[in-house]
Write an enzyme that holds these catalytic residues in place. Structure first.
Site, PDB file in Angstrom:
ATOM      1  N   CYS A 380      42.011  33.055  33.459  1.00 31.40           N
ATOM      2  CA  CYS A 380      42.993  33.518  32.476  1.00 31.40           C
ATOM      3  C   CYS A 380      42.489  33.524  31.029  1.00 31.40           C
ATOM      4  CB  CYS A 380      44.279  32.689  32.558  1.00 31.40           C
ATOM      5  SG  CYS A 380      44.657  31.992  34.157  1.00 31.40           S
ATOM      6  N   ASP A 429      42.252  37.994  40.345  1.00 30.66           N
ATOM      7  CA  ASP A 429      43.106  37.710  39.193  1.00 30.66           C
ATOM      8  C   ASP A 429      43.467  38.966  38.421  1.00 30.66           C
ATOM      9  OD1 ASP A 429      44.022  35.153  38.915  1.00 30.66           O
ATOM     10  OD2 ASP A 429      42.238  34.405  37.908  1.00 30.66           O
ATOM     11  N   HIS A 431      45.863  40.075  34.991  1.00 27.92           N
ATOM     12  CA  HIS A 431      46.684  39.631  33.861  1.00 27.92           C
ATOM     13  C   HIS A 431      47.187  40.857  33.122  1.00 27.92           C
ATOM     14  CE1 HIS A 431      44.251  36.011  34.742  1.00 27.92           C
ATOM     15  NE2 HIS A 431      45.400  35.418  34.504  1.00 27.92           N
TER      16      HIS A 431
END
Length: 631
Positions: A380, A429, A431
């Site tokens: 992140c 991932d 975001h």
């Protein structure tokens, strides 16, 4: 005689004589309920059936086939396990024994560092059946902490719990009642503070024969520190089985003694027990660690250290297919691909908060060039830095970043389990950085994306958990939390996805959705997560220029679809028992020449199929055809 009125769950009321117990209420409703009842709930509090009912109370009678009933049944069976061990092993000391999902466990310390064996389990289980056949009543007692210390003078683990209760002026000792993930935490040692330090324990009454067919349950038997409630007697605990032994540190700390933990399972009926044991046998047959070795997919060389795997050609091929599919779907979904390094200086993790909130899960730092570098446990913060690399406008939003990023987490060695929980793994991932007003639409789109991909891998039975703002510690404005939670709820309802609300279960930085899939043998796996984050944009001072020319803070959405690519792969192996669907199979076609003289033609067949994109192998004619087919 004076009377009382009580309210039942269906809205009806019932009149009973003053002094009536929960068992009396069950009998007044019907013989069937009286037979099946094991505990009651009075005004929201679980109690034993012998508890006297107050006037104008709301009462629920609980049976063994309910969630509450199974919890109690397993809790009571854990007590019988402890009783059996203490009967059979002089000098053994019992610690705690909570009910857990599908069963229970109890921790013991044996003299001279002894350990249990499989033969011991058979012996213990036989003794448990004798205790059940004796139909010993469970009797609750409440005493002061000082009295409890005298009663449990020879039980060091119980004394430690009582002393903690006494120090905190706590009312009861609920360690056996806590969920499994809290059962060894310090918070287990006390519940609501009262001021009198009252401690509860349960005692079994042992039957004494008078020469007739009846027994008088008067002799004092096994005692255990416990909040309760319990089934009326051990005779209600017929359907159980002991399963395995493992080591466990007292209260989960490596600084404490290593104990022997015995696991078991218990059910309301023989049929339910048999079905569960069949499922466990099937789960063992499908164990991804065994299949990964047999199918030459993955291995865990000792030289690498615990929780680290190497991927063999066939396993790596399946992994590549998964990665390629994921990249294609993300490209179609409007995501931009990014790549980040495997380590970063401590300042990044200080700013993100990981060193404050997640340090125990991180590998220790490497000291070089005058700075501390940490292997990354998360992707992140790197994506945040990409967002922050230049000025952003409302025209740029939403920004959707995607990475198959390797991360490293220092999992305790006792928690490592093949690919399901490892120390090095890859997260898919994503975001998303969006404006506040776009939260709802982004969430709806994300959830649709998640479910579509999961369906492509063969899952079609979903449920979800919606976790809301923690009650005590969180960041962000109330209105932002309200909008975010409403957006998550709307996305779930639009997708017609069944969900449960976990009040206060969200992260400190935002609410979340966890998507759970059910596999081929009925097990639930929590895979995909969608989380809203108001914390990182604040910590890294992220901004964008609005239509009005003002500087606004974006909202960050975390989304892991596979969760961990390794774990998802392991789930797939067990879901399909190693027989992947054709599009994922490392070998799609096996060509078996009848005899060695047909090998040249078999090679021509493989070349033809390979030219059309099939993954093929030839199985040489070095064994009889029938045996090769079976293999």
């Amino acid at each position: 005689m004076a009377e009382i009125n009580v309210q039942l769950p269906d809205g009806s009321s019932r009149c009973l004589n003053a002094g009536a117990t929960a068992a009396d209420l069950a009998s007044s409703i019907g013989a069937g309920l009286a037979k099946d009842a094991i505990i009651a709930v009075i005004n929201g509090t679980e109690v034993d059936l012998v508890t006297e009912l107050p006037d104008n109370a709301n009462i629920e009678i609980v049976t063994a086939d309910s969630t509450r009933g199974l919890h109690t049944l397993r809790h009571s069976t854990a007590h019988v396990l402890a009783q059996a061990v203490l009967d059979l092993y002089p000098g053994a000391t019992h610690a705690i024994g909570p009910p857990i999902e599908h069963g229970f466990y109890y921790d013991f310390e044996l003299p001279n560092g002894a350990t249990f064996t499989d033969e011991d389990l058979e012996r213990i289980e036989a003794r448990m059946h004798e205790i059940v056949a004796d139909d010993q009543p469970f009797v609750r007692h409440e005493i002061s902490a000082a009295e409890a210390l005298k009663l449990f003078a020879d039980h060091k683990f119980k004394r430690e719990i009582i002393e903690a209760v006494s120090a905190s002026k706590a009312e009861v000792v609920p360690e056996q009642e806590l969920p499994v993930d809290r059962s060894q935490q310090a918070s287990e040692l006390a519940s609501e503070a009262s001021g009198d330090g009252t401690v509860s324990y349960y005692q079994n009454l042992v039957g004494q024969s008078d020469g007739s067919d009846t027994k008088n349950f008067t002799a004092e038997g096994f005692i255990d520190l416990c909040l309760g409630p319990h089934v009326p007697s051990t005779g209600r605990l017929e359907h159980f089985a002991l399963q395995r032994v493992s080591g466990a540190y007292w209260r989960g700390s490596e600084q404490n003694p290593m104990l022997q933990r015995i696991y078991g399972t218990a059910w309301a009926t023989k049929k339910d027990l048999k079905a569960h044991l069949h499922m466990l046998a099937e789960a063992e047959r499908r164990d991804h660690r065994r299949l990964a070795t047999e199918l030459d997919l993955v291995s865990w060389p000792a030289e690498l250290g615990p929780g680290l795997a190497v991927w063999h050609p066939k396993g790596a091929l399946v992994r590549k297919l998964m990665e390629d599919f994921s990249r294609d779907r993300h490209e179609q979904g409007g995501y931009d691909f990014v790549v980040s390094p495997h380590i970063a200086k401590s300042v990044l993790w200080e700013t993100s908060g990981h060193l404050d909130f997640y340090a125990d899960g991180m590998y220790p730092p490497m000291e070089m060039d005058g700075a501390s570098y940490y292997p990354k446990p998360m992707n992140c913060p790197f994506h945040v830095l990409i967002y922050r690399s230049r000025l952003r406008s409302y025209r740029d939003l939403p920004i959707r970043l995607f990475e198959l990023g390797a991360v490293y987490r220092y999992e305790l060695s006792g928690t490592i389990h093949g690919l399901m929980r490892s120390r090095g793994f890859t997260q898919d991932d994503s975001h998303i950085f969006c404006a506040r007003e776009d939260i709802a639409s982004e969430l709806a789109s994300l959830l649709t994306f998640v479910l579509d991909v999961l369906r492509a891998f063969g899952f079609d039975d979903f449920q979800a958990n919606l976790s809301t703002r923690p009650f005590e510690k969180s960041v962000g404005e109330d209105s932002l939390w309200d909008d975010a939670t409403a957006g998550l709820r709307s996305a779930l309802e639009t997708a017609s996805l069944d969900y449960e609300v976990d009040e206060g279960g969200g992260a400190f930085y935002g609410p979340k959705i966890d998507v759970v899939v059910r596999d081929a043998i009925g097990r639930d796996w929590q895979l995909s997560t969608i989380q809203l984050d108001f914390n990182l944009p604040e910590r890294f001072d992220l901004e964008y220029t609005s239509t009005a020319g003002t500087r606004e803070r974006p909202v960050m959405i975390h989304r892991a679809l596979f969760g961990s690519l390794e774990r998802f792969f392991g789930v797939l192996v067990e879901h399909y028992a190693g027989a992947f669907p054709a599009w994922l199979a490392p070998i799609q076609v096996s060509v078996l020449p009848v005899a060695a003289t047909h090998t040249t033609y078999a090679q021509e067949v493989i070349a033809h199929l390979g030219s059309h994109g099939f993954r093929c192998e030839i199985v040489e004619a070095d064994e009889p055809l029938g045996r090769r087919v079976r293999n």
